[in-house]
Design an enzyme around this catalytic site. Structure first.
Site, PDB file in Angstrom:
ATOM      1  CG  HIS A 272      -0.222  -0.019   2.418  1.00  0.00           C
ATOM      2  ND1 HIS A 272       0.653  -0.840   2.984  1.00  0.00           N
ATOM      3  CD2 HIS A 272      -0.205   1.055   3.475  1.00  0.00           C
ATOM      4  CE1 HIS A 272       1.042  -0.640   4.346  1.00  0.00           C
ATOM      5  NE2 HIS A 272       0.731   0.468   4.476  1.00  0.00           N
ATOM      6  CB  CYS A 273       3.813   2.486   1.656  1.00  0.00           C
ATOM      7  SG  CYS A 273       2.828   2.743   3.070  1.00  0.00           S
ATOM      8  CB  ILE A 274       7.293   0.736  -1.755  1.00  0.00           C
ATOM      9  CG1 ILE A 274       7.634   0.732  -0.228  1.00  0.00           C
ATOM     10  CG2 ILE A 274       8.349   0.857  -2.664  1.00  0.00           C
ATOM     11  CD1 ILE A 274       8.384  -0.405   0.076  1.00  0.00           C
ATOM     12  CB  VAL A 276       0.858   4.145  -3.575  1.00  0.00           C
ATOM     13  CG1 VAL A 276      -0.296   5.196  -3.416  1.00  0.00           C
ATOM     14  CG2 VAL A 276      -0.096   2.807  -4.222  1.00  0.00           C
ATOM     15  CG  ASP A 277       3.352   6.270   0.069  1.00  0.00           C
ATOM     16  OD1 ASP A 277       2.326   6.196  -0.296  1.00  0.00           O
ATOM     17  OD2 ASP A 277       3.791   6.057   1.007  1.00  0.00           O
TER      18      ASP A 277
END
Length: 435
Positions: A272-274, A276-277
């Site tokens: 959910h992070c790498i 997307v962010d």
């Protein structure tokens, strides 16, 4: 007035709210309840609300008995009725911040949650955004919504940003012992948010000068990983062309005790992070007429990896005089990382799409993901039997679960394409090719 709220935080008489009871929100709510606070969880999904109120766990990083005990003791409850916001003194927003199909930030969950809070905000309250987002969100988006109707930040309510640092499946660091960063709108907001986390966590709490600093800090964390993984992936592509084992290269490089940190290639980025962010930052940078070339190039490389895996798979099949069209392929693992049940942004799903687009017949085995739906089609994990391994024209290792018997798989599979170097300790390697 803030002294009264600070006293309630410190003596743990404050009621804490958590909006979003997913991978970030539920562990945070549990830790706050374990610390002695009464906690109310808010979620629009009635299934999650019902499970929490029954003490039923659905998050891998939570101990089932701890959740059951806290709920039975009346320290944690859940609701989808946001009117109960009136009962809380501090509230954390832990909702998804995905990308849309154009890789632009979708902060609609954050905006909607903030509006729900603003509608029932009738007393001095601390609001903390934990959802990862672009720098400026807290002050440019949340603050104006909360100030509607004449309220003033720093007087009628307090506002801060403290990025979540959840790493699903991490056995060493969890919500309780991972260091926290806090940046508030004004020193009082920072002071209150830091006090709350210090009363809950067994970790360092770093105070920064503003929400924007804290927002940028979180983006930097994940952009750092994104770029270094992209470098490892590009090295893997080049090493393959040069007939050099990239895994051996990395192992040799990490023997240096300084100046090098090992990152590894794979079938793509997940979670959910790498993945997307960094796109949040590239989007925000356009407002300042700046093109984040390095970040966008890294994103392109990582997005290409599922296609690279499919292309390599096609060439492997060609060596056996088989075509991709009609080939039987078994994927080992579809979770985005080992030993978890999380499919979010999993590169294995993108590999699956690429293979099926070329006409392959794809099945999968994953002990953590018994079934899932993708593009309207249902998939169900098959038994990892001698038959399923032997009849597959190609077995592709896409997730390195520790539960896999790698010696047995290597012995029974016709040919294996290992995208994670999971079979490195297996002596029998004639039927294994690594990324």
């Amino acid at each position: 007035m803030s002294n009264e709220l600070l006293c309630k935080i410190n003596d743990k008489s404050a009621v804490i709210g958590v909006v979003g009871l997913g991978y970030v929100g539920l562990p945070l709510a549990l830790e706050k309840a374990k610390a002695g606070y009464k906690v109310i969880g808010f979620d629009i999904q009635s299934e999650k609300v019902d499970k929490v109120n029954q003490g039923i766990n659905y998050i891998g990083d939570i101990v089932d008995s701890e959740l059951t005990d806290i709920v039975r003791r009346g320290k944690l409850s859940a609701t989808s009725d946001f009117s109960f916001v009136r009962d809380v003194d501090c509230i954390a927003i832990c909702v998804p911040t995905p990308l849309d199909k154009y890789y632009q930030p979708d902060i609609s969950y954050v905006v909607n949650s903030t509006r729900d809070i603003a509608e029932h905000l009738d007393k001095e309250m601390l609001i903390i955004l934990e959802s990862t987002t672009y720098p400026g969100t807290t002050e440019e988006v949340l603050k104006p919504i909360l100030e509607e109707g004449g309220r003033v930040c720093g007087e009628d309510f307090y506002l801060a940003f403290s990025p979540e640092r959840v790493d699903p499946g991490n056995k060493l660091y969890g919500t309780k012992n991972t260091p926290k960063v806090v940046g508030g709108v004004g020193t009082q907001s920072t002071r209150l948010a830091a006090a709350l986390y210090r009363n809950v966590l067994q970790s360092e709490v770093t105070e920064v000068s503003s929400p924007a600093v804290a927002e940028m800090e979180k983006i930097l964390e994940n952009t750092f990983r994104n770029i270094n993984i992209a470098l490892a992936n590009e090295m893997a592509i080049l090493c393959h062309k040069m007939n050099i084992n990239v895994w051996e290269v990395i192992d040799a490089a990490k023997s240096k005790p300084y100046g090098f940190m090992a990152f590894y290639p794979g079938p793509g980025l997940g979670g959910h992070c790498i993945p997307v962010d960094p796109f949040y930052l590239t989007w925000k940078a356009r407002e300042y007429d700046y093109h984040t070339r390095l970040i966008e190039t890294a994103g392109e490389i990582n997005l290409y990896m599922p296609q690279f895996v499919a292309e390599r798979s096609m060439k492997i099949l060609n060596r056996f005089r088989k075509t991709m069209n009609g080939a039987s392929i078994l994927l080992l693992g579809v979770a985005y990382k080992q030993d978890i049940d999380d499919l979010r942004e999993s590169p294995a799903l993108k590999v699956l799409e690429q293979l099926e687009a070329e006409g392959a017949e794809v099945i999968y085995h994953d002990p953590f993901i018994p079934r899932f739906r993708l593009n309207g089609k249902s998939y169900e994990s098959v038994e990892l039997s001698a038959e399923s391994l032997q009849t597959a024209d190609l077995v592709i290792l896409t997730t390195m679960h520790s539960t896999f018997d790698y010696v047995r798989i290597a012995a029974e599979a016709s040919f294996i394409f290992d995208t994670k170097n999971a079979f490195k300790e297996v002596k029998l390697r004639d039927n294994i090719e690594v990324l």
